[in-house]
Design an enzyme around this catalytic site. Structure first.
Site, PDB file in Angstrom:
ATOM      1  N   SER A 102       0.815  -1.212   0.000  1.00 56.35           N
ATOM      2  CA  SER A 102       0.000   0.000   0.000  1.00 56.35           C
ATOM      3  C   SER A 102       0.852   1.267   0.000  1.00 56.35           C
ATOM      4  CB  SER A 102      -0.955  -0.043   1.196  1.00 56.35           C
ATOM      5  OG  SER A 102      -1.937   0.956   1.107  1.00 56.35           O
ATOM      6  N   ASP A 241      -2.406   6.222  -3.497  1.00 58.78           N
ATOM      7  CA  ASP A 241      -1.239   5.590  -2.894  1.00 58.78           C
ATOM      8  C   ASP A 241      -0.773   4.455  -3.795  1.00 58.78           C
ATOM      9  OD1 ASP A 241      -3.275   3.798  -2.383  1.00 58.78           O
ATOM     10  OD2 ASP A 241      -2.575   3.282  -0.381  1.00 58.78           O
ATOM     11  N   ASP A 243      -1.114   1.256  -4.077  1.00 58.50           N
ATOM     12  CA  ASP A 243      -2.039   0.276  -4.646  1.00 58.50           C
ATOM     13  C   ASP A 243      -3.387   0.888  -4.979  1.00 58.50           C
ATOM     14  OD1 ASP A 243      -2.856   0.578  -1.996  1.00 58.50           O
ATOM     15  OD2 ASP A 243      -3.458  -1.513  -1.782  1.00 58.50           O
ATOM     16  N   ASP A 245      -5.823   2.217  -3.300  1.00 53.50           N
ATOM     17  CA  ASP A 245      -7.043   1.984  -2.531  1.00 53.50           C
ATOM     18  C   ASP A 245      -7.370   3.159  -1.615  1.00 53.50           C
ATOM     19  OD1 ASP A 245      -5.124   1.637  -0.545  1.00 53.50           O
ATOM     20  OD2 ASP A 245      -5.979  -0.229   0.231  1.00 53.50           O
TER      21      ASP A 245
END
Length: 449
Positions: A102, A241, A243, A245
């Site tokens: 992440s 960010d 990833d 999400d």
């Protein structure tokens, strides 16, 4: 064996326990065994990843473990985390896997799982998988080994889903949008989706090299996008960010708006349209008191959960809510997605801009936040600073100083070896003194680690 799963799957520094190729192989085998309990030969899993160099290593190790237990693996390549949740459902897979840490630096990586419904696995499922990892898993016979196949159009399927969430009668013509992809999983998807909807796109953080994910850019470093917005005279900035999400939004003046302001906006708009389920918003204990007061004035409720988007989603599903998220930018809209989706949230904000004909600076200023201060103290493995008598005494004293007019929240991070100390109070000095006293006690307890 130490507990592997944290608040968002397994995470750590690449090539150090638990994020080693050997452990990823064991995790893959255990997960394969767990999802093949009925002996079916049709089980399949989709695997996505972000742009970290170690992603290739873990992708191969997981694939080896999964196929050794008879699972068929579909490899998506670099895609956002929410795309894995979506494609797990649409491709009728039994399991989705995202390889990502992440917002963490490139040296870290992680593995998180989605069930066949596209939602993250339950705590119980993770506990059973951990037990299988500890006990070991037997491989299947040679003729029963699973197949692995690359899926080339995963990102295009995700882009189409994004566009269906945007009002069909609307386009983004005339809007100049800075999109910061953090050199991460959305570096191709996000600019393409915005361009297809008609925006003038200024992409930054779109040159991943395996080592620069989240480095000075993205949602954890929004000033980079803020400076770009001002320099180009853009209407809005969208910071994702690694990833994708989570999302942080920037208004046309370069001011950064957090997840609380976005959730306040969407709750207000959805409530006005009769779309907000149960007239309530689900957020974590980290969300600002100002958000709670804003919602109360509108006759809406705030349901608080522990920190972590998985706990937000669990509460939403249990209570029948459709809007939730975190101050950090995880925004969950279950009408559209099964997990936090930064780009989906960004598109909903752009839709609000086009429908209201108001600038981002107005839309991201729903309420006046109560002053909030958050500080972190790092600790070493095996240390338990929150059990120290000095820390407990400092916490009790700080709570008394806040005199019921603010909040004090002390917790261990679920993803890093940190104690997080947060306070809110209308008096800045009182708030700072409360945080300083607890931070000092925790630092003393861990020996200045």
């Amino acid at each position: 064996m130490d507990k592997l799963f944290g608040t968002d799957g397994v995470r750590g520094k690449a090539n150090e326990h638990p994020m080693t190729a050997e452990m990823a192989l064991r995790i893959g085998a255990a997960v394969g065994k767990y999802f093949r309990r009925d002996g079916s030969a049709a089980h399949r899993v989709v695997i996505g990843k972000d742009t970290r160099l170690s992603g290739y290593m873990f992708e191969n190790a997981l694939t080896a473990g999964l196929t050794s237990t008879g699972m068929n693996v579909l490899l998506l390549g670099p895609v956002p985390t929410p795309a894995v949740g979506l494609l797990t459902r649409s491709m009728r897979a039994d399991l989705g896997v995202m390889i990502s840490a992440s917002h963490n630096p490139a040296c870290d990586n992680g593995i998180k799982f989605f069930g066949p419904d596209g939602f993250k696995l339950s705590d119980q499922a993770e506990e059973e998988i951990e037990a299988l990892i500890a006990s070991g898993v037997d491989a299947v016979e040679a003729n029963d080994i699973g197949r692995a196949k690359r899926i080339d159009d995963g990102r295009f399927r995700y882009i189409e889903r994004l566009k269906t969430s945007f009002p069909r009668q609307r386009r983004l013509d005339g809007l100049k949008v800075v999109i910061d992809c953090a050199n991460g999983a959305a570096h191709r998807v996000a600019p393409e989706a915005l361009w297809e909807l008609g925006a003038t796109v200024i992409p930054v953080g779109v040159s991943p090299n395996g080592k620069n994910i989240n480095e000075g850019c993205g949602s954890t470093h929004p000033q980079f996008a803020a400076d770009t917005v001002v320099a180009h005279g853009a209407d809005v900035g969208i910071c994702l960010d690694g990833d994708a999400d989570r999302v942080i939004l920037i208004d046309e003046t370069g001011k950064v708006g957090d997840g609380d302001q976005f959730m306040a906006l969407m709750a207000q708009r959805w409530a006005e349209r009769g779309k907000l389920a149960n007239n309530a918003l689900v957020a974590t204990v980290m969300s600002n008191l100002g958000l709670e007061h804003f919602l109360s004035d509108l006759g809406l409720k705030l349901e608080r959960t522990a920190v972590g988007d998985r706990y937000v989603v669990e509460r939403m599903r249990a209570g029948g809510f459709n809007l939730g998220g975190e101050q950090s930018g995880h925004i969950v809209m279950t009408d559209y997605a099964t997990t936090g989706d930064g780009l989906m949230a960004g598109l909903q904000f752009l839709a609000a801009m086009t429908q209201s004909e108001q600038p981002a600076s107005v839309l991201l200023n729903r309420f006046e936040p109560v002053p909030q201060l958050l500080r972190n103290v790092r600790f070493a493995a095996g240390q338990t600073p929150l059990e120290d008598a000095r820390v407990k005494a400092a916490i009790a004293a700080a709570e008394a100083d806040l005199s019921g007019k603010g909040r004090l929240l002390i917790r261990k991070s679920g993803t890093e070896p940190l104690v997080r100390v947060m306070a809110e109070h209308e008096d800045q000095t009182v708030m700072e003194q409360a945080v300083d006293s607890v931070v000092e006690a925790v630092a003393d307890a861990v020996g200045g680690t």
